[in-house]
Design a protein around this motif. Structure first.
Motif, PDB file in Angstrom:
ATOM      1  N   ILE A 170       0.846  -1.196   0.000  1.00  0.00           N
ATOM      2  CA  ILE A 170       0.000   0.000   0.000  1.00  0.00           C
ATOM      3  C   ILE A 170       0.882   1.247   0.000  1.00  0.00           C
ATOM      4  CG2 ILE A 170      -1.750   1.278   1.290  1.00  0.00           C
ATOM      5  CD1 ILE A 170      -2.668  -1.370   2.475  1.00  0.00           C
ATOM      6  N   PRO A 171       0.631   2.214  -0.893  1.00  0.00           N
ATOM      7  CA  PRO A 171       1.410   3.454  -0.855  1.00  0.00           C
ATOM      8  C   PRO A 171       1.326   4.105   0.521  1.00  0.00           C
ATOM      9  CG  PRO A 171       0.050   3.353  -2.840  1.00  0.00           C
ATOM     10  CD  PRO A 171      -0.375   2.210  -1.972  1.00  0.00           C
ATOM     11  N   VAL A 172       2.455   4.646   0.988  1.00  0.00           N
ATOM     12  CA  VAL A 172       2.466   5.202   2.346  1.00  0.00           C
ATOM     13  C   VAL A 172       1.544   6.413   2.478  1.00  0.00           C
ATOM     14  CG1 VAL A 172       4.752   4.339   2.917  1.00  0.00           C
ATOM     15  CG2 VAL A 172       4.526   6.569   1.835  1.00  0.00           C
ATOM     16  N   SER A 173       1.179   7.025   1.360  1.00  0.00           N
ATOM     17  CA  SER A 173       0.228   8.130   1.410  1.00  0.00           C
ATOM     18  C   SER A 173      -1.146   7.666   1.875  1.00  0.00           C
ATOM     19  CB  SER A 173       0.095   8.798   0.034  1.00  0.00           C
ATOM     20  OG  SER A 173      -0.330   7.853  -0.937  1.00  0.00           O
ATOM     21  N   ASP A 174      -1.409   6.345   1.771  1.00  0.00           N
ATOM     22  CA  ASP A 174      -2.705   5.783   2.163  1.00  0.00           C
ATOM     23  C   ASP A 174      -2.656   5.062   3.506  1.00  0.00           C
ATOM     24  OD1 ASP A 174      -3.823   6.702  -0.194  1.00  0.00           O
ATOM     25  OD2 ASP A 174      -3.492   4.825  -1.269  1.00  0.00           O
ATOM     26  N   ILE A 175      -1.512   5.141   4.187  1.00  0.00           N
ATOM     27  CA  ILE A 175      -1.360   4.492   5.490  1.00  0.00           C
ATOM     28  C   ILE A 175      -1.480   5.535   6.592  1.00  0.00           C
ATOM     29  CG2 ILE A 175       0.172   3.174   6.998  1.00  0.00           C
ATOM     30  CD1 ILE A 175       1.492   2.046   4.470  1.00  0.00           C
ATOM     31  N   ALA A 176      -2.432   5.339   7.503  1.00  0.00           N
ATOM     32  CA  ALA A 176      -2.625   6.273   8.611  1.00  0.00           C
ATOM     33  C   ALA A 176      -2.017   5.706   9.892  1.00  0.00           C
ATOM     34  CB  ALA A 176      -4.116   6.550   8.825  1.00  0.00           C
ATOM     35  N   PHE A 177      -1.383   6.559  10.658  1.00  0.00           N
ATOM     36  CA  PHE A 177      -0.804   6.127  11.930  1.00  0.00           C
ATOM     37  C   PHE A 177      -1.907   5.778  12.930  1.00  0.00           C
ATOM     38  CE2 PHE A 177       2.976   8.658  10.562  1.00  0.00           C
ATOM     39  CZ  PHE A 177       3.919   7.639  10.676  1.00  0.00           C
TER      40      PHE A 177
ATOM     41  N   LEU B 162      -0.231  -0.406 -11.122  1.00  0.00           N
ATOM     42  CA  LEU B 162      -1.668  -0.164 -11.064  1.00  0.00           C
ATOM     43  C   LEU B 162      -2.055  -0.210  -9.590  1.00  0.00           C
ATOM     44  CD1 LEU B 162      -4.269   0.240 -12.748  1.00  0.00           C
ATOM     45  CD2 LEU B 162      -4.587  -2.236 -12.639  1.00  0.00           C
ATOM     46  N   VAL B 163      -2.729   0.825  -9.110  1.00  0.00           N
ATOM     47  CA  VAL B 163      -3.059   0.917  -7.694  1.00  0.00           C
ATOM     48  C   VAL B 163      -4.530   0.576  -7.475  1.00  0.00           C
ATOM     49  CG1 VAL B 163      -3.056   2.365  -5.629  1.00  0.00           C
ATOM     50  CG2 VAL B 163      -1.314   2.718  -7.392  1.00  0.00           C
ATOM     51  N   GLU B 164      -4.750  -0.558  -6.846  1.00  0.00           N
ATOM     52  CA  GLU B 164      -6.088  -0.965  -6.415  1.00  0.00           C
ATOM     53  C   GLU B 164      -5.963  -1.325  -4.939  1.00  0.00           C
ATOM     54  OE1 GLU B 164      -6.922  -4.150  -9.143  1.00  0.00           O
ATOM     55  OE2 GLU B 164      -7.976  -2.811 -10.546  1.00  0.00           O
ATOM     56  N   THR B 165      -5.925  -0.312  -4.108  1.00  0.00           N
ATOM     57  CA  THR B 165      -5.533  -0.399  -2.700  1.00  0.00           C
ATOM     58  C   THR B 165      -4.036  -0.686  -2.617  1.00  0.00           C
ATOM     59  OG1 THR B 165      -7.727  -1.172  -2.063  1.00  0.00           O
ATOM     60  CG2 THR B 165      -5.967  -1.413  -0.437  1.00  0.00           C
ATOM     61  N   GLU B 166      -3.589  -1.836  -3.146  1.00  0.00           N
ATOM     62  CA  GLU B 166      -2.172  -2.144  -3.229  1.00  0.00           C
ATOM     63  C   GLU B 166      -1.639  -1.774  -4.618  1.00  0.00           C
ATOM     64  OE1 GLU B 166      -0.802  -5.922  -1.879  1.00  0.00           O
ATOM     65  OE2 GLU B 166      -2.361  -6.132  -0.351  1.00  0.00           O
TER      66      GLU B 166
ATOM     67  N   ILE C 266      -1.417  -7.316 -24.579  1.00  0.00           N
ATOM     68  CA  ILE C 266      -2.192  -7.810 -23.445  1.00  0.00           C
ATOM     69  C   ILE C 266      -1.414  -7.533 -22.158  1.00  0.00           C
ATOM     70  CG2 ILE C 266      -3.173  -9.839 -22.296  1.00  0.00           C
ATOM     71  CD1 ILE C 266      -4.706  -9.026 -24.763  1.00  0.00           C
ATOM     72  N   CYS C 267      -2.106  -6.983 -21.172  1.00  0.00           N
ATOM     73  CA  CYS C 267      -1.484  -6.674 -19.883  1.00  0.00           C
ATOM     74  C   CYS C 267      -1.987  -7.639 -18.817  1.00  0.00           C
ATOM     75  CB  CYS C 267      -1.819  -5.240 -19.462  1.00  0.00           C
ATOM     76  SG  CYS C 267      -1.234  -3.962 -20.600  1.00  0.00           S
ATOM     77  N   THR C 268      -1.103  -7.994 -17.906  1.00  0.00           N
ATOM     78  CA  THR C 268      -1.476  -8.816 -16.755  1.00  0.00           C
ATOM     79  C   THR C 268      -0.866  -8.203 -15.504  1.00  0.00           C
ATOM     80  OG1 THR C 268       0.439 -10.267 -17.075  1.00  0.00           O
ATOM     81  CG2 THR C 268      -1.647 -10.952 -18.076  1.00  0.00           C
ATOM     82  N   LEU C 269      -1.471  -8.496 -14.358  1.00  0.00           N
ATOM     83  CA  LEU C 269      -0.958  -8.012 -13.084  1.00  0.00           C
ATOM     84  C   LEU C 269      -0.200  -9.140 -12.407  1.00  0.00           C
ATOM     85  CD1 LEU C 269      -3.995  -5.952 -11.719  1.00  0.00           C
ATOM     86  CD2 LEU C 269      -2.091  -5.196 -13.173  1.00  0.00           C
TER      87      LEU C 269
ATOM     88  N   HIS D 264      -8.451   7.992 -15.450  1.00  0.00           N
ATOM     89  CA  HIS D 264      -8.189   7.848 -14.008  1.00  0.00           C
ATOM     90  C   HIS D 264      -6.690   7.728 -13.743  1.00  0.00           C
ATOM     91  CE1 HIS D 264     -12.503   7.200 -13.616  1.00  0.00           C
ATOM     92  NE2 HIS D 264     -12.424   6.223 -14.508  1.00  0.00           N
ATOM     93  N   PRO D 265      -5.906   8.750 -14.082  1.00  0.00           N
ATOM     94  CA  PRO D 265      -4.447   8.657 -13.895  1.00  0.00           C
ATOM     95  C   PRO D 265      -4.032   8.499 -12.434  1.00  0.00           C
ATOM     96  CG  PRO D 265      -5.105  10.917 -14.372  1.00  0.00           C
ATOM     97  CD  PRO D 265      -6.308  10.061 -14.618  1.00  0.00           C
ATOM     98  N   GLN D 266      -4.921   8.875 -11.513  1.00  0.00           N
ATOM     99  CA  GLN D 266      -4.586   8.747 -10.086  1.00  0.00           C
ATOM    100  C   GLN D 266      -4.479   7.295  -9.648  1.00  0.00           C
ATOM    101  OE1 GLN D 266      -7.473   9.756 -11.287  1.00  0.00           O
ATOM    102  NE2 GLN D 266      -9.171   8.817 -10.174  1.00  0.00           N
ATOM    103  N   THR D 267      -4.953   6.363 -10.497  1.00  0.00           N
ATOM    104  CA  THR D 267      -4.863   4.942 -10.155  1.00  0.00           C
ATOM    105  C   THR D 267      -3.566   4.308 -10.658  1.00  0.00           C
ATOM    106  OG1 THR D 267      -6.048   4.245 -12.162  1.00  0.00           O
ATOM    107  CG2 THR D 267      -7.377   4.704 -10.197  1.00  0.00           C
ATOM    108  N   LEU D 268      -2.679   5.123 -11.223  1.00  0.00           N
ATOM    109  CA  LEU D 268      -1.370   4.655 -11.663  1.00  0.00           C
ATOM    110  C   LEU D 268      -0.288   5.272 -10.786  1.00  0.00           C
ATOM    111  CD1 LEU D 268      -1.288   2.747 -14.156  1.00  0.00           C
ATOM    112  CD2 LEU D 268      -3.264   4.280 -14.238  1.00  0.00           C
ATOM    113  N   SER D 269       0.799   4.555 -10.643  1.00  0.00           N
ATOM    114  CA  SER D 269       1.890   5.005  -9.784  1.00  0.00           C
ATOM    115  C   SER D 269       3.220   4.694 -10.450  1.00  0.00           C
ATOM    116  CB  SER D 269       1.783   4.307  -8.425  1.00  0.00           C
ATOM    117  OG  SER D 269       2.926   4.562  -7.639  1.00  0.00           O
TER     118      SER D 269
END
Length: 342
Positions: free
Chosen positions: A167-174, A288-292, A302-305, A324-329
């Protein structure tokens, strides 16, 4: 302060030559950091590019005000709107209590370099610190090491999040555990006239419920409030919209950044240097950011994760980048290109 680089342990040969035999590696760099003219040549190239100055500056003001910045930072942000202004950029992963000491040295170097270049009356330069809050390697940023009252090396770790999740640290709360980390710091630190103020301000930044990157930015803003240092969080959705062309090119052209890096790695090997970053064909330098964050593989449009039984066409990925560029990292290789686009 001058750091005796020769005495640093585990120094790579390319780093050593960068400091002491630059002519041997000149072809791999835009210029010699000891040559002031090299900075101005680079600045001229930047000024010739079309940059989204106003949009980025408006977002920077929003971000830095939320961090508690001072008037000098606001003034520098306004200067970024001017065509003759360039940014001196450094950065670091966001983590516990500003992380390693070199984080502070990086920020100070950007501030002092901007001041030095401004004395030459060739445009204007402002210091910018890139918050690498897209990163997901929690083990790298969840701790600090320091000398205790008996000058022993001690480690303080925050354990309120599982490092297994990407998970990106921007989405981790203390959690409330962050207060325990500050208490450990209080117990280990030498007593001084500065200690109570430091702990108070640190606790004001690192609060339960606040994200790792936001807490880091607030603490660094406290330290550099008088120096006009600008902080930029590349995970901001509006910034990713402004930089989406970098993501689009990476996906549409089957990772041209990888090919450039592989070509350079080959040249480094021919000059007896180790590979600086390990890459493989068929993988985008995008997550690709889908929570993780998920590694994206590609073959025959063809793309795969990685690690998932999920496939989709390249065109679907390109549409996602557009809408939805915010879903890419970006990963460590593509991040500087995304950064420079802004």
């Amino acid at each position: 302060m001058k750091i005796p680089v020769r005495q640093l342990p585990h120094l790579s040969s390319i780093a050593y030559d960068y400091f002491y035999h630059f002519d041997k590696i000149r072809e791999f760099f835009a210029g010699d950091f000891r040559d002031t003219a090299a900075f101005f040549e680079q600045a001229d190239k930047v000024r010739d590019r079309k940059l989204p100055r106003k949009q980025v500056a408006d977002l920077l003001q929003e971000l830095n005000v939320s961090y508690g910045c001072g008037d000098q930072t606001i003034a520098n942000i306004h200067k970024l709107k001017q065509e003759n202004t360039c940014a001196i950029v450094t950065g670091q992963q966001t983590g516990l209590f500003s992380g390693p000491l070199y984080t502070i040295f990086k920020a100070l170097t950007a501030v002092k370099l901007a001041e030095s270049l401004n004395e030459n009356n060739s445009g204007f330069f402002v210091p910018v610190f890139w918050l690498a809050s897209d990163d997901h390697d929690f083990k790298e940023i969840n701790h600090i090491k320091l000398l205790d009252k008996k000058n022993r090396i001690k480690k303080i770790s925050y354990q309120g999040h599982s490092p297994a999740a990407k998970i990106p640290v921007s989405d981790i709360a203390f959690s409330k555990e962050i207060s325990s980390c500050i208490q450990q710091l209080d117990h280990l630190m030498h007593d001084s006239e500065f200690k109570p103020e430091i702990l108070t301000k640190l606790a004001a930044a690192y609060q339960p419920g606040r994200s790792v990157s936001d807490a880091f930015a607030r603490w660094m803003t406290t330290l550099f409030k008088a120096y006009g240092l600008i902080f930029i969080d590349g995970t901001h959705p509006a910034l990713k919209s402004l930089g989406r062309d970098v993501f689009y090119t990476e996906a549409d052209q089957d990772s041209p950044s990888t090919q450039c890096a592989l070509d350079t790695s080959k040249k480094l090997a021919q000059n007896n240097y180790k590979t600086q970053i390990h890459l493989r064909q068929g993988i985008l330098n995008l997550f690709l950011v889908e929570t993780e964050r998920h590694t994206i593989r590609f073959a025959n449009d063809i793309c795969t994760l990685k690690g998932q039984n999920k496939a989709f066409k390249k065109e679907e990925l390109l549409q996602r980048i557009e809408k939805h560029p915010q879903t890419l990292s970006p990963n460590v290789l593509l991040r500087p290109l995304y950064q420079d686009a802004l």
